[in-house]
Design a protein around this motif. Structure first.
Motif, mmCIF file in Angstrom:
data_model
loop_
_atom_site.group_PDB
_atom_site.id
_atom_site.type_symbol
_atom_site.label_atom_id
_atom_site.label_comp_id
_atom_site.label_asym_id
_atom_site.label_seq_id
_atom_site.Cartn_x
_atom_site.Cartn_y
_atom_site.Cartn_z
ATOM 1 N N GLU A 197 -1.083 -8.282 -37.305
ATOM 2 C CA GLU A 197 -1.986 -7.598 -36.573
ATOM 3 C C GLU A 197 -3.395 -8.752 -36.494
ATOM 4 O OE1 GLU A 197 -4.464 -4.520 -38.918
ATOM 5 O OE2 GLU A 197 -2.689 -3.737 -38.241
ATOM 6 N N TYR A 198 -4.026 -8.279 -35.348
ATOM 7 C CA TYR A 198 -5.310 -9.070 -35.353
ATOM 8 C C TYR A 198 -6.226 -8.374 -34.437
ATOM 9 C CZ TYR A 198 -8.609 -12.633 -33.587
ATOM 10 O OH TYR A 198 -9.607 -13.460 -33.028
ATOM 11 N N GLN A 199 -7.562 -8.386 -34.835
ATOM 12 C CA GLN A 199 -8.731 -7.572 -34.169
ATOM 13 C C GLN A 199 -9.879 -8.362 -34.406
ATOM 14 O OE1 GLN A 199 -8.808 -2.954 -35.141
ATOM 15 N NE2 GLN A 199 -7.803 -3.737 -36.953
ATOM 16 N N LEU A 241 -17.811 -6.057 -27.647
ATOM 17 C CA LEU A 241 -16.348 -6.166 -27.052
ATOM 18 C C LEU A 241 -15.511 -6.419 -28.361
ATOM 19 C CD1 LEU A 241 -15.583 -8.969 -24.578
ATOM 20 C CD2 LEU A 241 -14.340 -9.124 -26.775
ATOM 21 N N TYR A 242 -14.134 -5.745 -27.684
ATOM 22 C CA TYR A 242 -13.124 -5.668 -28.901
ATOM 23 C C TYR A 242 -11.726 -5.793 -28.194
ATOM 24 C CZ TYR A 242 -9.780 -3.228 -31.866
ATOM 25 O OH TYR A 242 -8.546 -2.882 -32.777
ATOM 26 N N VAL A 243 -10.990 -6.806 -29.108
ATOM 27 C CA VAL A 243 -9.543 -7.183 -28.627
ATOM 28 C C VAL A 243 -8.871 -7.187 -29.734
ATOM 29 C CG1 VAL A 243 -8.522 -9.260 -27.899
ATOM 30 C CG2 VAL A 243 -10.615 -8.878 -26.943
ATOM 31 N N ALA A 244 -7.647 -6.427 -29.331
ATOM 32 C CA ALA A 244 -6.608 -6.302 -30.669
ATOM 33 C C ALA A 244 -5.268 -6.802 -29.998
ATOM 34 C CB ALA A 244 -6.359 -4.961 -30.961
ATOM 35 N N ASN A 245 -4.572 -7.533 -30.801
ATOM 36 C CA ASN A 245 -3.235 -8.101 -30.280
ATOM 37 C C ASN A 245 -2.303 -7.089 -29.852
ATOM 38 O OD1 ASN A 245 -2.344 -7.239 -32.926
ATOM 39 N ND2 ASN A 245 -1.510 -9.186 -33.486
ATOM 40 N N TRP A 246 -2.358 -6.005 -30.206
ATOM 41 C CA TRP A 246 -1.454 -5.028 -29.472
ATOM 42 C C TRP A 246 -1.914 -4.438 -28.180
ATOM 43 C CZ3 TRP A 246 -4.123 -3.708 -34.370
ATOM 44 C CH2 TRP A 246 -5.129 -3.026 -34.252
ATOM 45 N N GLY A 247 -2.849 -4.928 -27.486
ATOM 46 C CA GLY A 247 -3.159 -4.878 -26.132
ATOM 47 C C GLY A 247 -4.225 -4.291 -25.890
ATOM 48 N N THR A 248 -5.013 -3.709 -26.811
ATOM 49 C CA THR A 248 -6.306 -2.853 -26.622
ATOM 50 C C THR A 248 -7.415 -3.941 -26.190
ATOM 51 O OG1 THR A 248 -5.534 -1.117 -27.920
ATOM 52 C CG2 THR A 248 -7.834 -1.190 -27.452
ATOM 53 N N PHE A 265 -2.874 -3.026 -22.075
ATOM 54 C CA PHE A 265 -1.705 -3.766 -21.432
ATOM 55 C C PHE A 265 -1.335 -5.165 -22.136
ATOM 56 C CE2 PHE A 265 -5.763 -6.023 -20.368
ATOM 57 C CZ PHE A 265 -5.242 -7.259 -20.091
ATOM 58 N N GLU A 266 -0.135 -5.276 -21.950
ATOM 59 C CA GLU A 266 0.565 -6.622 -22.537
ATOM 60 C C GLU A 266 0.356 -7.773 -21.659
ATOM 61 O OE1 GLU A 266 4.633 -5.884 -23.091
ATOM 62 O OE2 GLU A 266 4.519 -3.950 -24.501
ATOM 63 N N LEU A 311 -14.309 -9.325 -15.639
ATOM 64 C CA LEU A 311 -14.192 -8.122 -16.044
ATOM 65 C C LEU A 311 -12.775 -7.547 -15.625
ATOM 66 C CD1 LEU A 311 -15.238 -5.676 -17.222
ATOM 67 C CD2 LEU A 311 -15.904 -4.752 -14.998
ATOM 68 N N ILE A 312 -12.473 -7.967 -14.346
ATOM 69 C CA ILE A 312 -11.191 -7.712 -13.628
ATOM 70 C C ILE A 312 -9.953 -8.345 -14.374
ATOM 71 C CG2 ILE A 312 -9.679 -8.282 -11.715
ATOM 72 C CD1 ILE A 312 -11.831 -8.129 -9.951
ATOM 73 N N GLU A 313 -10.108 -9.527 -14.988
ATOM 74 C CA GLU A 313 -9.068 -10.158 -15.634
ATOM 75 C C GLU A 313 -8.998 -9.555 -17.370
ATOM 76 O OE1 GLU A 313 -7.871 -14.728 -17.331
ATOM 77 O OE2 GLU A 313 -9.624 -14.133 -16.055
ATOM 78 N N PHE A 314 -10.093 -9.052 -17.640
ATOM 79 C CA PHE A 314 -10.297 -8.911 -19.070
ATOM 80 C C PHE A 314 -9.575 -7.473 -19.090
ATOM 81 C CE2 PHE A 314 -12.552 -6.112 -22.569
ATOM 82 C CZ PHE A 314 -12.160 -7.192 -23.461
ATOM 83 N N LEU A 315 -9.878 -6.453 -18.117
ATOM 84 C CA LEU A 315 -9.252 -5.238 -18.212
ATOM 85 C C LEU A 315 -7.961 -5.070 -17.578
ATOM 86 C CD1 LEU A 315 -12.592 -3.277 -17.367
ATOM 87 C CD2 LEU A 315 -11.459 -3.265 -19.627
ATOM 88 N N GLY A 316 -7.184 -6.031 -16.882
ATOM 89 C CA GLY A 316 -6.189 -5.935 -16.181
ATOM 90 C C GLY A 316 -6.172 -5.132 -15.093
#
Length: 267
Positions: free
Chosen positions: A3-5, A63-70, A113-114, A179-184
């Motif tokens: 995992e990665y956060q 800002l938060y990014v996790a490798n499970w898609g959040t 999203f994946e 923002l569009i790209e970041f949030l899918g």
């Protein structure tokens, strides 16, 4: 890596004091802490604090990014500069929402999203944090994109009323594209909405701006100056930063015919 956060906090309106930095150091011994930021990533653990409480006490963006898609982005606005009722009316979903906390208004975006490409999160904040100053000067386009995200996630019923479409959806800035790209967010949905969006009006002239400044409190003028100096926009030209004072340039338009609370069919 199981995992990665990644966590990224930024202070814009005021620098962190030495006491603030010491308190933040007690939260993490590994974090990179400066007078304007707190960043860290975790591979086998987690942040030992509530990130929203850190945002409310010390920072203006998170800002938060996790490798499970959040993916999450939060913007904190001074309550005295934000039209809370209007912002809340535009965003009442789950993936994008507005809430009040003390003397602040928190605008939060979240999606899961994946993405096949590995993303460690480090490049996003620089391209997204200026959305806060955009909001403070009355640019509501990021809120409408948040509404589209909620609709994309099927959060609304058939009777849900779409908010008015802001001007300039066909003239998106680089941060809005990010923002569009970041949030899918589905770009086809944005394109459909943009078909009913008026072009941006010209910025206020110097006399209009000077007259508006004279109506502001000293504190409001100071916050506006800080937001502009640390997040320059429009090539460094001065801008109005009160959401309720600068709507003419980003005038709201009626919803696209048939768009309403249900999504159009994208072929």
């Amino acid at each position: 890596m199981s995992e990665y956060q990644y966590y990224d906090f930024r202070a814009i309106d005021r620098a962190l004091t030495k006491a603030d930095m010491a308190e933040l150091r007690s939260v993490s011994t590994r974090a990179v802490i400066t007078s304007t930021s707190f960043t860290n990533h975790y591979e086998w653990g987690d942040l030992k604090a509530d990130p929203l409480k850190l945002l409310e006490k010390y920072f203006d963006t998170f800002l938060y990014v996790a490798n499970w898609g959040t993916r999450e982005l939060c913007l904190r606005l001074p309550l005295e500069l934000a039209d809370y009722k209007m912002l809340r009316a535009m965003l009442a979903g789950e993936a994008a929402q507005v809430r009040k906390s003390g003397n602040s208004v928190i605008v939060a975006f979240e999606n899961q999203f994946e993405d096949d490409d590995w993303d460690d999160g480090t490049g996003w904040m620089g391209s997204l944090m200026s959305l806060r100053s955009d909001l403070l000067r009355g640019d509501l386009r990021c809120l409408y994109l948040g509404w589209l995200l909620c609709a994309q996630n099927e959060e609304f019923g058939e009777d849900e009323q779409e908010p008015a479409v802001p001007a300039g959806l066909g003239e998106l800035s680089a941060p809005l594209h990010s923002l569009i790209e970041f949030l899918g967010i589905n770009e086809d949905l944005v394109e459909v909405a943009a078909s009913a969006s008026a072009p941006l009006n010209a910025s206020p002239d110097r006399e209009e701006l000077a007259a508006w400044i004279q109506t502001c409190s000293k504190r409001k003028r100071t916050i506006c100056w800080l937001s502009q100096s640390r997040n320059p926009v429009n090539g460094g030209r001065t801008n109005c930063c009160d959401v309720s004072s600068n709507r003419k340039r980003y005038a709201l338009c009626p919803s696209p015919t048939g768009f309403g609370g249900t999504l159009p069919v994208i072929s």
